[in-house]
Scaffold this active site. Structure first.
Site, PDB file in Angstrom:
ATOM      1  N   SER A   1      10.769  -6.185  -3.187  1.00 41.75           N
ATOM      2  CA  SER A   1      10.196  -5.743  -1.913  1.00 41.75           C
ATOM      3  C   SER A   1      10.933  -4.522  -1.381  1.00 41.75           C
ATOM      4  CB  SER A   1      10.284  -6.877  -0.883  1.00 41.75           C
ATOM      5  OG  SER A   1       9.983  -6.394   0.407  1.00 41.75           O
TER       6      SER A   1
ATOM      7  N   GLN B   1       7.775  -2.635  -4.800  1.00 44.60           N
ATOM      8  CA  GLN B   1       6.721  -2.646  -3.777  1.00 44.60           C
ATOM      9  C   GLN B   1       7.055  -1.632  -2.689  1.00 44.60           C
ATOM     10  OE1 GLN B   1       7.284  -4.425  -0.466  1.00 44.60           O
ATOM     11  NE2 GLN B   1       5.427  -3.375   0.238  1.00 44.60           N
TER      12      GLN B   1
ATOM     13  N   TYR C   1       6.028   0.180   0.997  1.00 46.42           N
ATOM     14  CA  TYR C   1       5.280   0.474   2.215  1.00 46.42           C
ATOM     15  C   TYR C   1       5.404   1.978   2.397  1.00 46.42           C
ATOM     16  CZ  TYR C   1       4.901  -4.445   3.647  1.00 46.42           C
ATOM     17  OH  TYR C   1       4.585  -5.770   3.722  1.00 46.42           O
TER      18      TYR C   1
ATOM     19  N   THR D   1       1.451  -1.483  -0.968  1.00 45.38           N
ATOM     20  CA  THR D   1       0.818  -2.498  -0.118  1.00 45.38           C
ATOM     21  C   THR D   1      -0.159  -1.825   0.835  1.00 45.38           C
ATOM     22  OG1 THR D   1       2.701  -3.964  -0.338  1.00 45.38           O
ATOM     23  CG2 THR D   1       1.263  -4.342   1.550  1.00 45.38           C
TER      24      THR D   1
ATOM     25  N   ARG E   1       2.339 -13.006  13.948  1.00 45.81           N
ATOM     26  CA  ARG E   1       2.889 -14.260  13.436  1.00 45.81           C
ATOM     27  C   ARG E   1       3.426 -15.073  14.617  1.00 45.81           C
ATOM     28  NH1 ARG E   1       5.146 -11.368   8.524  1.00 45.81           N
ATOM     29  NH2 ARG E   1       3.344 -10.093   7.921  1.00 45.81           N
TER      30      ARG E   1
ATOM     31  N   LYS F   1      -1.955  -3.232  -3.802  1.00 50.23           N
ATOM     32  CA  LYS F   1      -1.835  -4.646  -3.420  1.00 50.23           C
ATOM     33  C   LYS F   1      -2.478  -4.873  -2.060  1.00 50.23           C
ATOM     34  CE  LYS F   1       1.696  -8.209  -2.507  1.00 50.23           C
ATOM     35  NZ  LYS F   1       1.760  -8.431  -1.061  1.00 50.23           N
TER      36      LYS F   1
ATOM     37  N   HIS G   1      -2.063 -11.214   1.470  1.00 47.83           N
ATOM     38  CA  HIS G   1      -0.674 -11.176   1.935  1.00 47.83           C
ATOM     39  C   HIS G   1      -0.181 -12.585   2.294  1.00 47.83           C
ATOM     40  CE1 HIS G   1       2.243  -7.909   3.335  1.00 47.83           C
ATOM     41  NE2 HIS G   1       2.897  -9.012   3.671  1.00 47.83           N
TER      42      HIS G   1
ATOM     43  N   ASP H   1      -2.737 -13.029  -5.838  1.00 46.21           N
ATOM     44  CA  ASP H   1      -1.720 -13.930  -5.289  1.00 46.21           C
ATOM     45  C   ASP H   1      -2.245 -14.615  -4.044  1.00 46.21           C
ATOM     46  OD1 ASP H   1      -1.262 -12.436  -2.910  1.00 46.21           O
ATOM     47  OD2 ASP H   1       0.495 -11.432  -3.713  1.00 46.21           O
ATOM     48  N   GLY H   2      -1.546 -15.691  -3.678  1.00 38.16           N
ATOM     49  CA  GLY H   2      -1.890 -16.456  -2.477  1.00 38.16           C
ATOM     50  C   GLY H   2      -2.235 -17.892  -2.825  1.00 38.16           C
TER      51      GLY H   2
HETATM   52  C1  LIG Z   1       8.335 -14.331   3.644  1.00 35.02           C
HETATM   53  C2  LIG Z   1       7.363 -13.375   3.024  1.00 35.02           C
HETATM   54  C3  LIG Z   1       7.671 -12.019   2.984  1.00 35.02           C
HETATM   55  C4  LIG Z   1       6.777 -11.126   2.390  1.00 35.02           C
HETATM   56  N1  LIG Z   1       7.148  -9.821   2.297  1.00 35.02           N
HETATM   57  C5  LIG Z   1       6.321  -8.955   1.678  1.00 35.02           C
HETATM   58  C6  LIG Z   1       6.702  -7.608   1.512  1.00 35.02           C
HETATM   59  O1  LIG Z   1       7.800  -7.200   1.882  1.00 35.02           O
HETATM   60  N2  LIG Z   1       5.815  -6.770   0.922  1.00 35.02           N
HETATM   61  C7  LIG Z   1       4.589  -7.200   0.472  1.00 35.02           C
HETATM   62  O2  LIG Z   1       3.815  -6.408  -0.046  1.00 35.02           O
HETATM   63  N3  LIG Z   1       4.220  -8.485   0.598  1.00 35.02           N
HETATM   64  C8  LIG Z   1       5.053  -9.366   1.184  1.00 35.02           C
HETATM   65  N4  LIG Z   1       4.688 -10.678   1.280  1.00 35.02           N
HETATM   66  C9  LIG Z   1       3.407 -11.130   0.689  1.00 35.02           C
HETATM   67  C10 LIG Z   1       3.612 -11.586  -0.761  1.00 35.02           C
HETATM   68  O3  LIG Z   1       3.848 -10.486  -1.600  1.00 35.02           O
HETATM   69  C11 LIG Z   1       2.404 -12.335  -1.315  1.00 35.02           C
HETATM   70  O4  LIG Z   1       1.238 -11.562  -1.117  1.00 35.02           O
HETATM   71  C12 LIG Z   1       2.201 -13.729  -0.726  1.00 35.02           C
HETATM   72  O5  LIG Z   1       3.443 -14.344  -0.430  1.00 35.02           O
HETATM   73  C13 LIG Z   1       1.411 -14.601  -1.707  1.00 35.02           C
HETATM   74  O6  LIG Z   1       1.167 -15.849  -1.189  1.00 35.02           O
HETATM   75  P1  LIG Z   1       2.025 -17.173  -1.532  1.00 35.02           P
HETATM   76  O7  LIG Z   1       3.286 -17.075  -0.715  1.00 35.02           O
HETATM   77  O8  LIG Z   1       1.115 -18.265  -1.101  1.00 35.02           O
HETATM   78  O9  LIG Z   1       2.319 -17.183  -3.021  1.00 35.02           O
HETATM   79  C14 LIG Z   1       5.553 -11.592   1.859  1.00 35.02           C
HETATM   80  C15 LIG Z   1       5.260 -12.939   1.902  1.00 35.02           C
HETATM   81  C16 LIG Z   1       6.141 -13.844   2.461  1.00 35.02           C
HETATM   82  C17 LIG Z   1       5.808 -15.305   2.463  1.00 35.02           C
HETATM   83  O1  LIG Z   2       6.802 -10.411   6.308  1.00 32.93           O
HETATM   84  C1  LIG Z   2       5.990  -9.832   5.589  1.00 32.93           C
HETATM   85  O2  LIG Z   2       4.984 -10.413   5.151  1.00 32.93           O
HETATM   86  C2  LIG Z   2       6.184  -8.440   5.238  1.00 32.93           C
HETATM   87  O3  LIG Z   2       5.376  -7.962   4.488  1.00 32.93           O
HETATM   88  C3  LIG Z   2       7.260  -7.603   5.758  1.00 32.93           C
HETATM   89  C4  LIG Z   2       7.019  -6.295   6.110  1.00 32.93           C
HETATM   90  C5  LIG Z   2       8.034  -5.489   6.608  1.00 32.93           C
HETATM   91  C6  LIG Z   2       9.300  -5.983   6.755  1.00 32.93           C
HETATM   92  C7  LIG Z   2       9.550  -7.272   6.409  1.00 32.93           C
HETATM   93  C8  LIG Z   2       8.544  -8.081   5.886  1.00 32.93           C
END
Ligand SMILES: Cc1cc2nc3c(=O)[nH]c(=O)nc-3n(C[C@H](O)[C@H](O)[C@H](O)COP(=O)(O)O)c2cc1C
Ligand SMILES: O=C(O)C(=O)c1ccccc1
Length: 356
Positions: free
Chosen positions: A106, A128, A130, A156, A165, A221, A245, A280-281
């Site tokens: 990330s 990944q 942003y 992303t 949230r 993504k 996400h 994913d998800g």
């Molecule tokens: C705690 C957390 C932080 C995440 N941070 C990012 C991130 O920094 N960048 C991103 O593209 N997706 C982020 N995601 C989304 C994940 O890449 C992914 O799409 C998602 O967790 C998939 O669902 P799952 O947790 O049910 O497997 C985050 C998800 C979670 C749960």
């Molecule tokens: O929390 C997240 O899902 C996420 O994508 C994220 C984005 C920026 C900073 C930290 C987490």
């Protein structure tokens, strides 16, 4: 930790994590409708196995954008691994290397991408991104990811702003603890850390800019609309990641697994050519992986399960989660009569009415 199921890792993680940090990892946006639906959607699908195919022990491996993975399960990019374990992303990367699968690091990692690479020299890493409005800064982080050995850029697209949230608002979880930082957002070693910008002006034009900035293959993504899958390819994406996400951005979006067939159909070229579609998800077990592959995914990614492994037991915990998924994928493929991932076809999946 053998004998553990994924839900055991989540329970152990919940006991170890501060409640606000557990909620940050577990939570979703809005009413968490999409969050819940992601997991439930897999249970509404049934597998129809083939028999007497003499398939033998299955080959679970896949090659994605030139990268080999021992199983069609990647580590989705998730932020802040040092909230779960002191080694953070280093531990996750070492477990990914041992399991021979791909880790998507990330942008919001709490260990710098260079250090993640150095901690796990055998790991296959993707980065990944942003995209930051300061395109010069964006280019610097792209160069850092390249130098650290990352083999693809995952852009992303579903986060022009952060999702709302409610758990984080209630818990007043706004900032990382003082000793943790997004190390990829530092201006030079020891320099100040920039806040991550979510950028509502981000557009397809910027994807073209990125395309010119790097030779790394680009994965888009967060695609949910089939028309956007097509646009991603037209703008040079080498792969697409169907994702909401993890239910953390727009609540009420369909589940990724329900969107998958339409997107797979949309990106299939007339000559049978196509780009890999990742999803994913809500993937929580081997049969979920097999369902996604049968519906046309090249591989899946898991987010929260890896965080549960990390919080429950550090590197061995993540290794446990990945090992469990790998064993379950192999078992499910064997029971489906499949010698390899290419033997999984859409006719082997049915929608079912859940039992009442
Ligand atoms: C705690 C957390 C932080 C995440 N941070 C990012 C991130 O920094 N960048 C991103 O593209 N997706 C982020 N995601 C989304 C994940 O890449 C992914 O799409 C998602 O967790 C998939 O669902 P799952 O947790 O049910 O497997 C985050 C998800 C979670 C749960
Ligand atoms: O929390 C997240 O899902 C996420 O994508 C994220 C984005 C920026 C900073 C930290 C987490």
């Amino acid at each position: 930790m053998s004998g553990w199921r994924l839900c055991d890792y989540e329970a152990a993680a919940r006991e170890r994590l501060a409640p606000a940090h557990y909620d940050y990892f577990a939570g979703g946006a809005g009413e968490e409708i999409t969050l819940r639906a992601n997991v439930a959607a897999f249970d509404r699908l049934a597998l129809v196995p083939r028999v007497l195919r003499g398939a033998g022990r299955p080959e679970t491996g896949v090659t994605l954008l030139g990268c080999r993975a021992s199983m069609p399960v990647l580590i989705a990019p998730t932020a802040f691994h040092r909230l779960a374990d002191p080694q953070g992303e280093r531990a996750t990367a070492r477990a990914a290397a041992a399991a021979e699968t791909i880790m998507i690091v990330s942008m919001a990692a709490t260990v710098a991408v260079e250090e993640v690479g150095a901690a796990a020299p055998g790991a296959t890493l993707w980065f990944q991104l942003y995209v930051q409005p300061d395109l010069a800064f964006t280019e610097r982080i792209v160069r850092r990811a390249e130098s650290a050995g990352c083999r693809a850029l995952v852009v992303t697209a579903d986060s022009p702003v952060m999702g709302v949230r409610r758990r984080d608002i209630r818990n007043r979880f706004l900032d990382l603890p003082a000793h943790l930082h997004c190390e990829n957002l530092r201006d030079g070693p020891g320099g100040p850390v920039r806040p991550i910008a979510m950028w509502p002006e981000l557009s397809w034009e910027h994807l073209a800019v990125l395309r010119r900035m790097t030779d790394l293959p680009i994965v888009v993504k967060g695609v949910t609309h089939p028309a956007d899958a097509r646009l991603a390819i037209e703008h040079g994406a080498a792969a697409i990641m169907v994702s909401n996400h993890g239910g953390r951005q727009l609540d009420g979006v369909p589940t990724a697994i329900d969107l998958l067939p339409e997107i797979v159909a949309e990106v299939a070229g007339p000559d049978g050519s196509t780009v890999p579609v990742l999803v994913d998800g809500g993937v929580r077990r081997g049969t979920d992986v097999v369902k996604a592959l049968a519906l046309g995914a090249a591989a899946v990614a898991v987010g929260r399960p890896v965080l549960w492994g990390l919080a429950a037991g550090g590197e061995p915990g993540v290794a446990g989660v990945l090992g469990l998924l790998r064993a379950e994928v192999e078992q499910a493929m064997t029971l489906c009569g499949c010698a390899g991932v290419g033997d999984l076809t859409p006719d082997m999946v049915r929608s079912v009415v859940p039992p009442c």
